[in-house]
Design a protein around this motif. Structure first.
Motif, PDB file in Angstrom:
ATOM      1  N   SER A   3      56.671   7.444   7.158  1.00  0.00           N
ATOM      2  CA  SER A   3      55.845   5.997   6.640  1.00  0.00           C
ATOM      3  C   SER A   3      56.170   4.609   5.549  1.00  0.00           C
ATOM      4  CB  SER A   3      54.778   7.058   5.662  1.00  0.00           C
ATOM      5  OG  SER A   3      55.740   7.805   4.811  1.00  0.00           O
ATOM      6  N   LYS A   4      57.550   4.741   5.553  1.00  0.00           N
ATOM      7  CA  LYS A   4      58.101   3.072   5.300  1.00  0.00           C
ATOM      8  C   LYS A   4      58.804   2.193   6.531  1.00  0.00           C
ATOM      9  CE  LYS A   4      61.875   1.733   2.347  1.00  0.00           C
ATOM     10  NZ  LYS A   4      62.974   2.208   1.614  1.00  0.00           N
ATOM     11  N   GLN A   5      58.623   2.680   6.961  1.00  0.00           N
ATOM     12  CA  GLN A   5      59.124   2.526   8.452  1.00  0.00           C
ATOM     13  C   GLN A   5      57.748   1.673   8.970  1.00  0.00           C
ATOM     14  OE1 GLN A   5      61.814   5.023  11.100  1.00  0.00           O
ATOM     15  NE2 GLN A   5      62.314   2.270  11.376  1.00  0.00           N
ATOM     16  N   VAL A  11      53.682  -4.531   8.548  1.00  0.00           N
ATOM     17  CA  VAL A  11      53.548  -6.146   7.520  1.00  0.00           C
ATOM     18  C   VAL A  11      54.232  -7.299   8.179  1.00  0.00           C
ATOM     19  CG1 VAL A  11      54.659  -6.637   5.236  1.00  0.00           C
ATOM     20  CG2 VAL A  11      53.807  -4.893   5.318  1.00  0.00           C
ATOM     21  N   ASP A  12      54.600  -6.416   8.963  1.00  0.00           N
ATOM     22  CA  ASP A  12      56.030  -7.701  10.385  1.00  0.00           C
ATOM     23  C   ASP A  12      55.162  -8.361  10.933  1.00  0.00           C
ATOM     24  OD1 ASP A  12      58.448  -9.089  10.951  1.00  0.00           O
ATOM     25  OD2 ASP A  12      58.332  -7.792  13.181  1.00  0.00           O
ATOM     26  N   ILE A  13      53.708  -7.406  11.188  1.00  0.00           N
ATOM     27  CA  ILE A  13      52.992  -7.705  12.132  1.00  0.00           C
ATOM     28  C   ILE A  13      52.271  -8.442  11.657  1.00  0.00           C
ATOM     29  CG2 ILE A  13      51.092  -7.407  14.061  1.00  0.00           C
ATOM     30  CD1 ILE A  13      52.454  -4.494  14.813  1.00  0.00           C
ATOM     31  N   LEU A  14      50.947  -8.299  10.971  1.00  0.00           N
ATOM     32  CA  LEU A  14      50.876  -9.265   9.581  1.00  0.00           C
ATOM     33  C   LEU A  14      51.138  -9.759   9.126  1.00  0.00           C
ATOM     34  CD1 LEU A  14      48.645  -6.096   7.477  1.00  0.00           C
ATOM     35  CD2 LEU A  14      47.747  -7.419   9.114  1.00  0.00           C
ATOM     36  N   SER A  15      52.522 -10.451   8.928  1.00  0.00           N
ATOM     37  CA  SER A  15      52.892 -11.681   8.795  1.00  0.00           C
ATOM     38  C   SER A  15      52.731 -12.914   9.996  1.00  0.00           C
ATOM     39  CB  SER A  15      54.909 -11.224   7.967  1.00  0.00           C
ATOM     40  OG  SER A  15      55.430 -11.158   9.006  1.00  0.00           O
ATOM     41  N   HIS A  16      53.236 -11.857  11.106  1.00  0.00           N
ATOM     42  CA  HIS A  16      53.648 -12.928  12.155  1.00  0.00           C
ATOM     43  C   HIS A  16      52.048 -13.252  12.567  1.00  0.00           C
ATOM     44  CE1 HIS A  16      57.436 -12.670  12.958  1.00  0.00           C
ATOM     45  NE2 HIS A  16      57.656 -11.643  13.082  1.00  0.00           N
ATOM     46  N   VAL A  17      51.225 -12.963  12.364  1.00  0.00           N
ATOM     47  CA  VAL A  17      49.240 -13.013  12.498  1.00  0.00           C
ATOM     48  C   VAL A  17      49.016 -13.796  11.964  1.00  0.00           C
ATOM     49  CG1 VAL A  17      47.483 -12.688  13.151  1.00  0.00           C
ATOM     50  CG2 VAL A  17      48.786 -10.789  14.333  1.00  0.00           C
ATOM     51  N   MET A  18      49.441 -14.131  10.746  1.00  0.00           N
ATOM     52  CA  MET A  18      49.134 -14.371   8.793  1.00  0.00           C
ATOM     53  C   MET A  18      49.303 -16.171  10.171  1.00  0.00           C
ATOM     54  SD  MET A  18      48.468 -12.429   5.630  1.00  0.00           S
ATOM     55  CE  MET A  18      47.587 -11.484   5.569  1.00  0.00           C
ATOM     56  N   GLU A  19      50.588 -16.301  10.198  1.00  0.00           N
ATOM     57  CA  GLU A  19      51.474 -17.603  10.238  1.00  0.00           C
ATOM     58  C   GLU A  19      50.160 -18.056  10.874  1.00  0.00           C
ATOM     59  OE1 GLU A  19      55.180 -16.306  12.210  1.00  0.00           O
ATOM     60  OE2 GLU A  19      56.671 -15.871  10.638  1.00  0.00           O
ATOM     61  N   ALA A  46      47.636   1.256  10.931  1.00  0.00           N
ATOM     62  CA  ALA A  46      48.606   1.741   9.694  1.00  0.00           C
ATOM     63  C   ALA A  46      48.499   2.354   8.955  1.00  0.00           C
ATOM     64  CB  ALA A  46      49.079   0.011   9.469  1.00  0.00           C
ATOM     65  N   ARG A  47      47.467   2.794   8.340  1.00  0.00           N
ATOM     66  CA  ARG A  47      46.721   3.532   6.650  1.00  0.00           C
ATOM     67  C   ARG A  47      46.781   4.981   8.171  1.00  0.00           C
ATOM     68  NH1 ARG A  47      42.404   0.487   3.647  1.00  0.00           N
ATOM     69  NH2 ARG A  47      43.706  -1.195   2.850  1.00  0.00           N
ATOM     70  N   LYS A  48      45.831   5.025   8.777  1.00  0.00           N
ATOM     71  CA  LYS A  48      45.807   6.141   9.665  1.00  0.00           C
ATOM     72  C   LYS A  48      46.970   6.741   9.860  1.00  0.00           C
ATOM     73  CE  LYS A  48      42.167   8.245  12.921  1.00  0.00           C
ATOM     74  NZ  LYS A  48      41.773   7.989  13.654  1.00  0.00           N
ATOM     75  N   ALA A  49      48.001   5.860  10.564  1.00  0.00           N
ATOM     76  CA  ALA A  49      49.327   6.730  10.939  1.00  0.00           C
ATOM     77  C   ALA A  49      49.954   7.216  10.063  1.00  0.00           C
ATOM     78  CB  ALA A  49      49.641   5.405  11.930  1.00  0.00           C
ATOM     79  N   MET A  50      49.780   6.236   8.589  1.00  0.00           N
ATOM     80  CA  MET A  50      50.699   7.006   7.721  1.00  0.00           C
ATOM     81  C   MET A  50      50.463   8.117   6.808  1.00  0.00           C
ATOM     82  SD  MET A  50      51.540   3.219   6.099  1.00  0.00           S
ATOM     83  CE  MET A  50      52.308   3.539   4.681  1.00  0.00           C
ATOM     84  N   ASP A  51      48.644   8.781   7.148  1.00  0.00           N
ATOM     85  CA  ASP A  51      48.584   8.878   6.032  1.00  0.00           C
ATOM     86  C   ASP A  51      48.552  10.679   7.424  1.00  0.00           C
ATOM     87  OD1 ASP A  51      47.880   8.032   4.253  1.00  0.00           O
ATOM     88  OD2 ASP A  51      45.353   7.362   4.687  1.00  0.00           O
TER      89      ASP A  51
END
Length: 76
Positions: A3-5, A11-19, A46-51
């Motif tokens: 789940s950490k990965q 977060v990496d995807i979100l940061s690129h989209v937010m740029e 991502a939440r679903k995958a982590m859970d």
């Protein structure tokens, strides 16, 4: 995948989209709408995958809830 990965990848995807999303261009309506859709989708899944996908057993070995098997092979 641990789940950490999964969280780090999201977060990496979100940061690129937010740029792209926070660029000072007021004329990019379609790009902004698509960026919002991508961000909502990443957060939801991502939440679903982590859970649902990765659990850690009492011995510290991760196992997959889908196939009910250990993810790591044990030596010996």
């Amino acid at each position: 995948m641990p789940s950490k990965q999964t969280a780090a990848g999201a977060v990496d995807i979100l940061s690129h989209v937010m740029e792209q999303y926070f660029q000072p261009n007021d004329e990019a309506y379609i790009t902004d709408v698509l960026s919002e859709a991508v961000m909502k989708t990443v957060i939801k899944y991502a939440r679903k995958a982590m859970d649902e996908l990765c659990i850690i057993g009492h011995d510290g070995t991760p196992s997959c809830k889908i196939c009910k098997r250990s993810i790591w092979r044990r030596r010996g």
